[in-house]
Scaffold this motif. Structure first.
Motif, PDB file in Angstrom:
ATOM      1  N   GLU A  25     -10.878   2.491 -28.146  1.00 52.50           N
ATOM      2  CA  GLU A  25     -11.352   3.539 -29.060  1.00 52.50           C
ATOM      3  C   GLU A  25     -12.376   2.983 -30.046  1.00 52.50           C
ATOM      4  N   GLU A  26     -12.099   1.813 -30.618  1.00 51.50           N
ATOM      5  CA  GLU A  26     -13.053   1.211 -31.553  1.00 51.50           C
ATOM      6  C   GLU A  26     -14.391   0.929 -30.881  1.00 51.50           C
ATOM      7  N   LEU A  27     -14.345   0.594 -29.604  1.00 52.73           N
ATOM      8  CA  LEU A  27     -15.564   0.253 -28.878  1.00 52.73           C
ATOM      9  C   LEU A  27     -16.352   1.475 -28.407  1.00 52.73           C
ATOM     10  N   THR A  28     -15.660   2.581 -28.107  1.00 52.91           N
ATOM     11  CA  THR A  28     -16.332   3.693 -27.435  1.00 52.91           C
ATOM     12  C   THR A  28     -16.574   4.926 -28.298  1.00 52.91           C
ATOM     13  N   VAL A  29     -15.980   4.992 -29.469  1.00 52.08           N
ATOM     14  CA  VAL A  29     -16.228   6.141 -30.337  1.00 52.08           C
ATOM     15  C   VAL A  29     -17.541   5.908 -31.082  1.00 52.08           C
ATOM     16  N   PRO A  30     -18.474   6.849 -30.997  1.00 44.72           N
ATOM     17  CA  PRO A  30     -19.729   6.682 -31.747  1.00 44.72           C
ATOM     18  C   PRO A  30     -19.443   6.487 -33.230  1.00 44.72           C
ATOM     19  N   THR A  31     -20.254   5.669 -33.860  1.00 44.14           N
ATOM     20  CA  THR A  31     -20.035   5.338 -35.268  1.00 44.14           C
ATOM     21  C   THR A  31     -20.341   6.505 -36.195  1.00 44.14           C
ATOM     22  N   PRO A  33     -22.085  10.932 -35.793  1.00 47.89           N
ATOM     23  CA  PRO A  33     -22.689  11.895 -34.862  1.00 47.89           C
ATOM     24  C   PRO A  33     -24.131  11.488 -34.518  1.00 47.89           C
ATOM     25  N   GLY A  34     -24.415  11.497 -33.220  1.00 52.23           N
ATOM     26  CA  GLY A  34     -25.753  11.153 -32.772  1.00 52.23           C
ATOM     27  C   GLY A  34     -26.054   9.662 -32.742  1.00 52.23           C
ATOM     28  N   ARG A  35     -25.055   8.833 -33.030  1.00 47.05           N
ATOM     29  CA  ARG A  35     -25.248   7.376 -33.029  1.00 47.05           C
ATOM     30  C   ARG A  35     -24.572   6.771 -31.811  1.00 47.05           C
ATOM     31  N   TRP A  36     -24.911   5.527 -31.521  1.00 47.41           N
ATOM     32  CA  TRP A  36     -24.284   4.815 -30.422  1.00 47.41           C
ATOM     33  C   TRP A  36     -22.898   4.328 -30.810  1.00 47.41           C
ATOM     34  N   SER A  37     -22.064   4.143 -29.797  1.00 43.34           N
ATOM     35  CA  SER A  37     -20.786   3.462 -29.993  1.00 43.34           C
ATOM     36  C   SER A  37     -21.060   1.958 -30.072  1.00 43.34           C
ATOM     37  N   ARG A  38     -20.074   1.192 -30.473  1.00 43.58           N
ATOM     38  CA  ARG A  38     -20.231  -0.269 -30.499  1.00 43.58           C
ATOM     39  C   ARG A  38     -20.547  -0.809 -29.105  1.00 43.58           C
ATOM     40  N   GLN A  39     -19.924  -0.215 -28.130  1.00 42.90           N
ATOM     41  CA  GLN A  39     -20.151  -0.638 -26.746  1.00 42.90           C
ATOM     42  C   GLN A  39     -21.597  -0.359 -26.329  1.00 42.90           C
ATOM     43  N   GLU A  40     -22.134   0.773 -26.747  1.00 43.61           N
ATOM     44  CA  GLU A  40     -23.534   1.084 -26.437  1.00 43.61           C
ATOM     45  C   GLU A  40     -24.482   0.159 -27.193  1.00 43.61           C
ATOM     46  N   VAL A  41     -24.117  -0.247 -28.393  1.00 48.54           N
ATOM     47  CA  VAL A  41     -24.934  -1.213 -29.136  1.00 48.54           C
ATOM     48  C   VAL A  41     -24.980  -2.532 -28.363  1.00 48.54           C
ATOM     49  N   LEU A  42     -23.839  -2.942 -27.815  1.00 47.43           N
ATOM     50  CA  LEU A  42     -23.818  -4.157 -26.994  1.00 47.43           C
ATOM     51  C   LEU A  42     -24.713  -3.981 -25.770  1.00 47.43           C
ATOM     52  N   GLY A  43     -24.669  -2.816 -25.157  1.00 46.46           N
ATOM     53  CA  GLY A  43     -25.562  -2.540 -24.036  1.00 46.46           C
ATOM     54  C   GLY A  43     -27.021  -2.618 -24.463  1.00 46.46           C
ATOM     55  N   HIS A  44     -27.319  -2.100 -25.647  1.00 45.26           N
ATOM     56  CA  HIS A  44     -28.681  -2.193 -26.180  1.00 45.26           C
ATOM     57  C   HIS A  44     -29.107  -3.654 -26.317  1.00 45.26           C
ATOM     58  N   LEU A  45     -28.182  -4.520 -26.694  1.00 45.86           N
ATOM     59  CA  LEU A  45     -28.506  -5.947 -26.800  1.00 45.86           C
ATOM     60  C   LEU A  45     -28.813  -6.556 -25.433  1.00 45.86           C
ATOM     61  N   ILE A  46     -28.188  -6.042 -24.390  1.00 45.91           N
ATOM     62  CA  ILE A  46     -28.524  -6.489 -23.029  1.00 45.91           C
ATOM     63  C   ILE A  46     -29.949  -6.050 -22.687  1.00 45.91           C
ATOM     64  N   HIS A 140     -28.408  -8.667 -36.479  1.00 41.78           N
ATOM     65  CA  HIS A 140     -28.181  -7.341 -37.074  1.00 41.78           C
ATOM     66  C   HIS A 140     -27.188  -6.538 -36.239  1.00 41.78           C
ATOM     67  N   HIS A 141     -27.407  -6.496 -34.931  1.00 43.03           N
ATOM     68  CA  HIS A 141     -26.549  -5.673 -34.083  1.00 43.03           C
ATOM     69  C   HIS A 141     -25.168  -6.284 -33.847  1.00 43.03           C
ATOM     70  N   VAL A 142     -25.061  -7.600 -33.822  1.00 42.59           N
ATOM     71  CA  VAL A 142     -23.728  -8.210 -33.714  1.00 42.59           C
ATOM     72  C   VAL A 142     -22.909  -7.855 -34.959  1.00 42.59           C
ATOM     73  N   GLN A 143     -23.523  -7.944 -36.119  1.00 43.17           N
ATOM     74  CA  GLN A 143     -22.826  -7.575 -37.353  1.00 43.17           C
ATOM     75  C   GLN A 143     -22.455  -6.090 -37.334  1.00 43.17           C
ATOM     76  N   GLN A 144     -23.325  -5.274 -36.767  1.00 38.73           N
ATOM     77  CA  GLN A 144     -23.052  -3.842 -36.642  1.00 38.73           C
ATOM     78  C   GLN A 144     -21.843  -3.613 -35.726  1.00 38.73           C
ATOM     79  N   ILE A 145     -21.801  -4.285 -34.598  1.00 33.10           N
ATOM     80  CA  ILE A 145     -20.676  -4.158 -33.668  1.00 33.10           C
ATOM     81  C   ILE A 145     -19.376  -4.552 -34.348  1.00 33.10           C
ATOM     82  N   LEU A 146     -19.430  -5.603 -35.148  1.00 31.97           N
ATOM     83  CA  LEU A 146     -18.231  -6.075 -35.828  1.00 31.97           C
ATOM     84  C   LEU A 146     -17.976  -5.326 -37.123  1.00 31.97           C
TER      85      LEU A 146
END
Length: 151
Positions: A25-31, A33-46, A140-146
């Motif tokens: 849930e922490e990984l897949t719920v968007p942060t 409305p209209g934002r990426w989830s933490r998991q999608e942010v990790l995908g963006h880093l890929i 920036h995005h790692v800190q965002q994920i965490l």
């Protein structure tokens, strides 16, 4: 560039230590409305790793200046469907890709750090700047994920 590689390795270690402790849930719920989830942010880093890998290699193998072609981040995340990819798979891919990028970065000759790169708007930077900016962007995005920085 040794400092950049050292920082990238620290970020890889940090996310590999802490991401597995997050719930689905922490990984897949968007942060928001209209934002990426933490998991999608990790995908963006890929996606960022893939695009920057290409930029670094082209800067080394093509005549100057390299023209930086932007990519549509939203489309890349949507098309890859990171939201429905196991987080462990994303983490492994991101880690391996960045280990390869660190090998590439560590082999770039010092004089190549000054190679010119230009954005479509005419803004000019060096290859060294692009590499350092890649690390700043990742941090920036790692800190965002965490959940340690505002989105």
């Amino acid at each position: 560039m040794h400092q950049v590689c050292r920082r990238l390795q620290e970020l890889l270690n940090l996310l590999n230590e802490e991401l597995p402790a997050l719930s689905v849930e922490e990984l897949t719920v968007p942060t928001a409305p209209g934002r990426w989830s933490r998991q999608e942010v990790l995908g963006h880093l890929i996606d960022s790793a893939a695009n920057n890998h290409r930029r670094f290699v082209l800067a080394l193998t093509r005549p100057e200046p390299l023209v930086i072609v932007p990519y549509d981040q939203e489309d890349w995340v949507r098309c890859a469907d990171y939201q429905h990819t196991p987080a462990a798979n994303l983490l492994a891919l991101w880690t391996t890709y960045n280990q390869q990028l660190m090998r590439l970065i560590s082999r770039i000759p010092a004089e190549a750090h000054q190679y010119r790169c230009e954005f479509e708007n005419g803004y000019s930077v060096t290859l060294g700047w692009l590499i350092e900016d890649y690390a700043v962007h990742m941090e920036h995005h790692v800190q965002q994920i965490l959940d340690r920085t505002p989105r």
